[in-house]
Scaffold this active site. Sequence first.
Site, PDB file in Angstrom:
ATOM      1  N   THR B 147       0.830  -1.221   0.000  1.00 50.35           N
ATOM      2  CA  THR B 147       0.000   0.000   0.000  1.00 50.35           C
ATOM      3  C   THR B 147       0.853   1.256   0.000  1.00 50.35           C
ATOM      4  OG1 THR B 147      -0.022   0.096   2.399  1.00 50.35           O
ATOM      5  CG2 THR B 147      -1.754  -1.203   1.344  1.00 50.35           C
ATOM      6  N   ASP B 241      19.596   7.569   2.169  1.00 48.43           N
ATOM      7  CA  ASP B 241      18.912   6.897   3.274  1.00 48.43           C
ATOM      8  C   ASP B 241      19.744   7.040   4.545  1.00 48.43           C
ATOM      9  OD1 ASP B 241      16.865   4.078   3.562  1.00 48.43           O
ATOM     10  OD2 ASP B 241      18.159   4.805   5.182  1.00 48.43           O
ATOM     11  N   ASP B 244      20.597   3.712   6.418  1.00 48.24           N
ATOM     12  CA  ASP B 244      21.606   2.922   5.713  1.00 48.24           C
ATOM     13  C   ASP B 244      22.993   3.507   5.873  1.00 48.24           C
ATOM     14  OD1 ASP B 244      20.021   0.910   4.814  1.00 48.24           O
ATOM     15  OD2 ASP B 244      19.604   1.829   2.857  1.00 48.24           O
TER      16      ASP B 244
END
Lengths: 476, 252
Positions: B147, B241, B244
């Site tokens: 979603t 990110d 990360d």
Amino acid sequence: MWVGFTSAKHLPDELDRSDDWIDTQIIGIAGSSGSGKTSVAAQLVKRLNLPWVVVLSMDSFYKELNPAQSKLAFENNYDFDAPTAIDFDILVDRLQDIKAGKKAEIPVYSFEKHQRERDKTTTIYSCHVLILEGIFALYDPRVLELLDMKIFVDTDSDICLARRLARDVKSRGRDVRGALQQWHRFVKPNFELYVRPQMKNADIAIPRGIDNITAIGVWLQCLRSTIVTSNANGGTRRVDMVVKHIQRALRTKSEAHLKKIAELGERVLEKPLTDNVTVLEQTPQLRGIHTILQDRMTNREDFIFYFDRLSSLLVEKAMDRMTFTTQQVLTPLDRPYMGLRCASAICGVVILRSGGVFEIGLKRVVPDCKIGRLLLQSNIRTGEPELHHLKVPPNIGKHQVLLLDPQIASGAAALMAVRVLKDHGVEEGNIVFLTYMATKVGLGRLNAVFPELKIVAASVEEEWAGRWIDEKYFGC
Amino acid sequence: MSTTAPDTVVEGCAAAPIGPSYREKDEKPQATVSGKIKFDTVHVLPQTPQLIALLTIIRDKNTQRGDFIFYSNRIIRLLVEEGLNHLPVKEHEVTTPLGRTYAGVRFEGKICGVSIMRAGESMEQGLRDCCRSVRIGKILIQRDEDTSQPKLFYHKLPNDIADRWVLLLDPMNATGGSASMAVEVLKGKGVAEERILFLNLIASPEGLEHFASKFPKLRVITAFIDEGLDDKNYIVPGLGDFGDRHFGTLND
């Protein structure tokens, strides 16, 4: 053979200098080879009992020899005892720097090679008293100009010869014949021609010098005992007079300097501080930290934690005062971002001991920061700051410098620290002075004397209460 | 990217000469500074040269991980310090070591940190640097791949969190989705909206607008409002990110 302080009157004139606290007193000691100059100097250092007295030997200023001269020198045929052997130009230049409170690089002369050591110098900086010792210390008129006191050690030439022989043979590995030859060919004639006449330039003549019994061989004992007993007391008394005179001169200088600082304080209180002074915004959180730090009931563990937290913030703030240049980068999404980078390396300079409290904060912000140190201590008698130790990176002039001291009182120590950095080639505009609490007067003085200097303070005190932060932080 | 910029953006992020007031304008280097947004509850850190230099380092894709962690931590500390300034204090007089009276203040109210896993956890060190024994709760929210909506997976919070001020930690605020969900969790535990401070390094104008209009009493402290979002909902120019880069979970 008492000549008196004939030229001592020029001492008070020096007080007009703007930075007279670093106006070094220079004492010249001349006398024949073996007359006991070094002993007189050592005696002076001992009696003055000050940690910042430097003895400078004129041996460092021998001229470099060309191959022909060098050959003569190795054959004991070069005249080292004539004024022509000395490089007075360099000597005068260095003395002027020392007098002006600047850093002076003193050449290192190699007697083995008869050359100056390449890339090797000794640094002299900010001594309050410099003793220049050498057979021609009172020879060059330009040197005489710079001397605050001129001493001639007047010793009987037989004793000079005896001492010189003992020294040459014992500690310089020469043979007696060569040493004697040297004496008769060069030393003695030069003494009559150049050395002895310097006595007329002296303020004071010390007969016989200080006892230096051990250097003289047993065969001299007889001779020595007669002369020593007749003159040693006179010599010691003269040294005492010299010491008193220097102490008086230093005291007058200190008083005048402290008076000047006080006057400066009155003037600056009326003037607003410029943009170069940043006081942290007194936010609720900062006030809370202040309260914990100021509370005498706060234990050391908490004190250190909150002080380190605040000092990281202060250093971050100080970093904003550095110079930056535009720097374009690509982000991991390959998008350009036009940002900034610091224009040059940062060097912290800790004003010992108290400045050490900022080291944790500094390392949290600039972990690989170079850190220099300088030790200033207030003279117990005069209250004046004195530089006792200095160790900074050699290329400090290429750095932006964070100068660290948690408290600014009268500003005298801070003024001196900034001055020291400037003397080492740091631009005034590249120095950020970081402090936890400063008095209004101290801030004003720093701001007025060094208009380019940046100052970052965590708080401002109406009046000086005393130094305590380093004591609580270090626990002693 | 500014095509989607909401109306509440007063000024997009743009180049400007920056530096202290004593420097002449032409002496100030040019750099891109944060955008401005029309919410009283949003506090952007002052765009000082130092902050921009720190952001430049962590935005640079060539910055090594050690430096990334170190320099982002410095910004995080500044965010925490600014956040703590919003906590209440009470007048408090003490005696100094020299025997003087000092009219100060005392911190009021208990606090706790709540990090939105995983990136928010990278801000805990900075929080602890300023508040030694602070309690830290966790909320794990991840984007549902189907979603693309955020989904709550896990939370662990102090029992008395309703009595505490909460410093909510998440370095990147892109769409504002995860942060909104975290705030709902906190409110569900009885934390008053005005007692939540959201600490964040870089925000998108869209995400910030969404979040700030949804929670009008909640205060946001951010270091930079960036240009916008790309088609994958990454903040641009951004810094990639954060999790990360901090935790070293990138493909080499």
